[in-house]
Design a protein around this motif. Structure first.
Motif, PDB file in Angstrom:
ATOM      1  N   THR A 171       0.814  -1.222   0.000  1.00 26.44           N
ATOM      2  CA  THR A 171       0.000   0.000   0.000  1.00 26.44           C
ATOM      3  C   THR A 171       0.846   1.271   0.000  1.00 26.44           C
ATOM      4  OG1 THR A 171      -0.134  -0.047   2.422  1.00 26.44           O
ATOM      5  CG2 THR A 171      -1.880  -1.183   1.190  1.00 26.44           C
ATOM      6  N   THR A 172       2.166   1.124   0.036  1.00 28.15           N
ATOM      7  CA  THR A 172       3.030   2.297   0.024  1.00 28.15           C
ATOM      8  C   THR A 172       2.897   3.031  -1.304  1.00 28.15           C
ATOM      9  OG1 THR A 172       4.612   1.133   1.450  1.00 28.15           O
ATOM     10  CG2 THR A 172       5.392   3.112   0.323  1.00 28.15           C
ATOM     11  N   GLU A 173       2.706   4.332  -1.228  1.00 27.55           N
ATOM     12  CA  GLU A 173       2.515   5.131  -2.432  1.00 27.55           C
ATOM     13  C   GLU A 173       3.788   5.172  -3.275  1.00 27.55           C
ATOM     14  OE1 GLU A 173      -0.232   6.388  -3.508  1.00 27.55           O
ATOM     15  OE2 GLU A 173      -1.467   5.944  -1.743  1.00 27.55           O
ATOM     16  N   ALA A 174       3.611   5.389  -4.576  1.00 28.66           N
ATOM     17  CA  ALA A 174       4.749   5.420  -5.496  1.00 28.66           C
ATOM     18  C   ALA A 174       5.697   6.566  -5.153  1.00 28.66           C
ATOM     19  CB  ALA A 174       4.263   5.542  -6.939  1.00 28.66           C
ATOM     20  N   TRP A 175       5.148   7.746  -4.796  1.00 29.47           N
ATOM     21  CA  TRP A 175       6.011   8.881  -4.484  1.00 29.47           C
ATOM     22  C   TRP A 175       6.801   8.644  -3.199  1.00 29.47           C
ATOM     23  CZ3 TRP A 175       5.627  11.514   0.084  1.00 29.47           C
ATOM     24  CH2 TRP A 175       4.441  11.353   0.822  1.00 29.47           C
ATOM     25  N   GLU A 176       6.244   7.855  -2.285  1.00 26.28           N
ATOM     26  CA  GLU A 176       6.974   7.534  -1.056  1.00 26.28           C
ATOM     27  C   GLU A 176       8.173   6.634  -1.360  1.00 26.28           C
ATOM     28  OE1 GLU A 176       3.281   7.719   2.165  1.00 26.28           O
ATOM     29  OE2 GLU A 176       3.918   5.784   1.350  1.00 26.28           O
ATOM     30  N   ILE A 177       7.989   5.691  -2.264  1.00 27.72           N
ATOM     31  CA  ILE A 177       9.102   4.820  -2.644  1.00 27.72           C
ATOM     32  C   ILE A 177      10.183   5.639  -3.352  1.00 27.72           C
ATOM     33  CG2 ILE A 177       9.770   2.820  -4.032  1.00 27.72           C
ATOM     34  CD1 ILE A 177       6.998   1.697  -3.625  1.00 27.72           C
ATOM     35  N   GLU A 178       9.780   6.544  -4.241  1.00 27.95           N
ATOM     36  CA  GLU A 178      10.746   7.396  -4.917  1.00 27.95           C
ATOM     37  C   GLU A 178      11.514   8.243  -3.909  1.00 27.95           C
ATOM     38  OE1 GLU A 178       8.976   9.731  -7.924  1.00 27.95           O
ATOM     39  OE2 GLU A 178       8.273   8.038  -9.131  1.00 27.95           O
ATOM     40  N   LEU A 179      10.817   8.769  -2.913  1.00 31.33           N
ATOM     41  CA  LEU A 179      11.473   9.586  -1.898  1.00 31.33           C
ATOM     42  C   LEU A 179      12.490   8.766  -1.109  1.00 31.33           C
ATOM     43  CD1 LEU A 179      11.720  12.253  -0.387  1.00 31.33           C
ATOM     44  CD2 LEU A 179       9.807  11.541   1.063  1.00 31.33           C
ATOM     45  N   LEU A 180      12.121   7.529  -0.764  1.00 30.26           N
ATOM     46  CA  LEU A 180      13.058   6.670  -0.032  1.00 30.26           C
ATOM     47  C   LEU A 180      14.303   6.371  -0.862  1.00 30.26           C
ATOM     48  CD1 LEU A 180      10.572   4.117   1.611  1.00 30.26           C
ATOM     49  CD2 LEU A 180      11.755   6.033   2.710  1.00 30.26           C
ATOM     50  N   VAL A 181      14.131   6.126  -2.144  1.00 29.59           N
ATOM     51  CA  VAL A 181      15.283   5.855  -3.008  1.00 29.59           C
ATOM     52  C   VAL A 181      16.168   7.092  -3.122  1.00 29.59           C
ATOM     53  CG1 VAL A 181      15.977   5.275  -5.368  1.00 29.59           C
ATOM     54  CG2 VAL A 181      14.077   4.058  -4.299  1.00 29.59           C
ATOM     55  N   ILE A 182      15.553   8.264  -3.254  1.00 32.86           N
ATOM     56  CA  ILE A 182      16.321   9.505  -3.341  1.00 32.86           C
ATOM     57  C   ILE A 182      17.123   9.740  -2.062  1.00 32.86           C
ATOM     58  CG2 ILE A 182      16.093  12.021  -3.434  1.00 32.86           C
ATOM     59  CD1 ILE A 182      13.656  11.556  -5.279  1.00 32.86           C
TER      60      ILE A 182
END
Length: 316
Positions: A171-182
């Motif tokens: 359920t983790t949002e796509a923008w949250e995953i992008e933020l974690l990778v950044i």
């Protein structure tokens, strides 16, 4: 024999012409380092080619609808693994989605991660490097030892530890995953920018105009912002340009390992990860996203090399 009055008149005319030429020469504007570098860059084929490739990729990321009107997430299993054709220039992937549309739309996530990670890395490393270079002493020693710890940590291993330890669910949002990778890329990469700005700050701190500013009572913030920061812009710009390409490749690496971006996010790394199981029966599913990724990373590296040579007066 030459008439003395004629000779004096001729000498006066020559002197007037010399003075006039000197005045015109003095009135001309002296080009700055930036304008001189730009004049040099425009004559470099390496810069022009890389800039053209990057411009196309940026337009793809900003306006994907200019290149395709196909939904990148629309898939039909009946056309799964079909090769390139007039209907689909790059063919279809394992789920039957148009690879061309996914490559075009995948540029956005890859570029966003690369640009944001580069900006955050330069911001963190640059700020710490300027502080360490200006104040020196125990602060410089502490930051240098912390940077050494991060230098000794392999990037892939550190990314696996950081991203795998975070609680990410379906359920983790796509923008949250992008933020974690950044954040992960920036946390592991800031020491390089820190050392570059630290070296530039130490060199600039020894200049006479900086010593004069400090003697006149200029505050540390003013000295750092007005005198040290401009000297660190050029080397940091070169590093940021090269690092941007490297961070785009890092995103693809993390996505391939299953700890970076993931579906339904469309990125080149996700596409490469999805094609690894069908590469023997459908090599086109891997070829096209990998080609775009390689060309983009190479373009940023080539651009960084061209900028470095243009900003280095000793290399001319």
């Amino acid at each position: 024999m030459t008439d003395p009055s004629t000779a004096a008149s001729a000498a006066g005319v020559e002197a007037h012409e010399y003075v006039t030429a000197a005045e015109h020469a003095g009135s001309g504007k002296t080009r700055s380092l930036a304008s001189d570098a730009w004049h040099d860059l425009r004559r470099r084929p390496l810069f022009l080619i890389s800039a053209l490739v990057i411009a196309v990729v940026l337009v793809m990321a900003a306006f994907p609808s200019l290149f395709t009107s196909v939904d990148p997430n629309y898939a039909e299993l009946s056309r799964s693994r079909t090769g390139p054709s007039a209907q689909a220039w790059f063919g279809y992937d394992n789920q039957g989605a148009d690879i061309f549309a996914r490559v075009i739309h995948g540029a956005r996530a890859s570029i966003v991660v690369g640009v944001c990670a580069t900006a955050l890395t330069v911001l963190i490393g640059g700020a710490l490097g300027l502080l360490a270079g200006y104040f020196g002493g125990w602060l410089d020693g502490l930051m240098s030892r912390v940077a050494d710890v991060f230098f000794g940590l392999p990037f892939v291993l550190g990314a696996i530890v950081i991203l795998a330890s975070l609680d990410r669910t379906s359920t983790t949002e796509a923008w949250e995953i992008e933020l974690l990778v950044i954040l992960c890329i920036s946390v592991l990469s800031w020491p390089v920018a820190m050392r570059i700005t630290r070296s530039a700050a130490i060199t600039a701190k020894q200049q006479d105009y900086v010593k004069a500013a400090r003697a006149l009572g200029a505050s540390p913030a003013r000295v750092i912002l007005r005198h040290l920061l401009p000297n660190a812009v050029a080397p940091v710009l070169v590093y940021a340009t090269i690092a941007l390409g490297g961070f785009i490749g890092a995103e693809a690496t993390l996505s391939f390992l299953g700890i970076g971006l993931r579906a339904p996010v469309v990125s080149w790394g996700v596409m490469i990860a999805d094609s690894r199981d069908i590469v023997r029966v459908a090599p086109h599913a891997l070829l096209f996203p990998a080609a775009f990724l390689t060309a983009t990373v190479l373009a940023f590296v080539m651009l960084g090399d061209a900028v470095r040579e243009a900003l280095d007066p000793k290399g001319r």
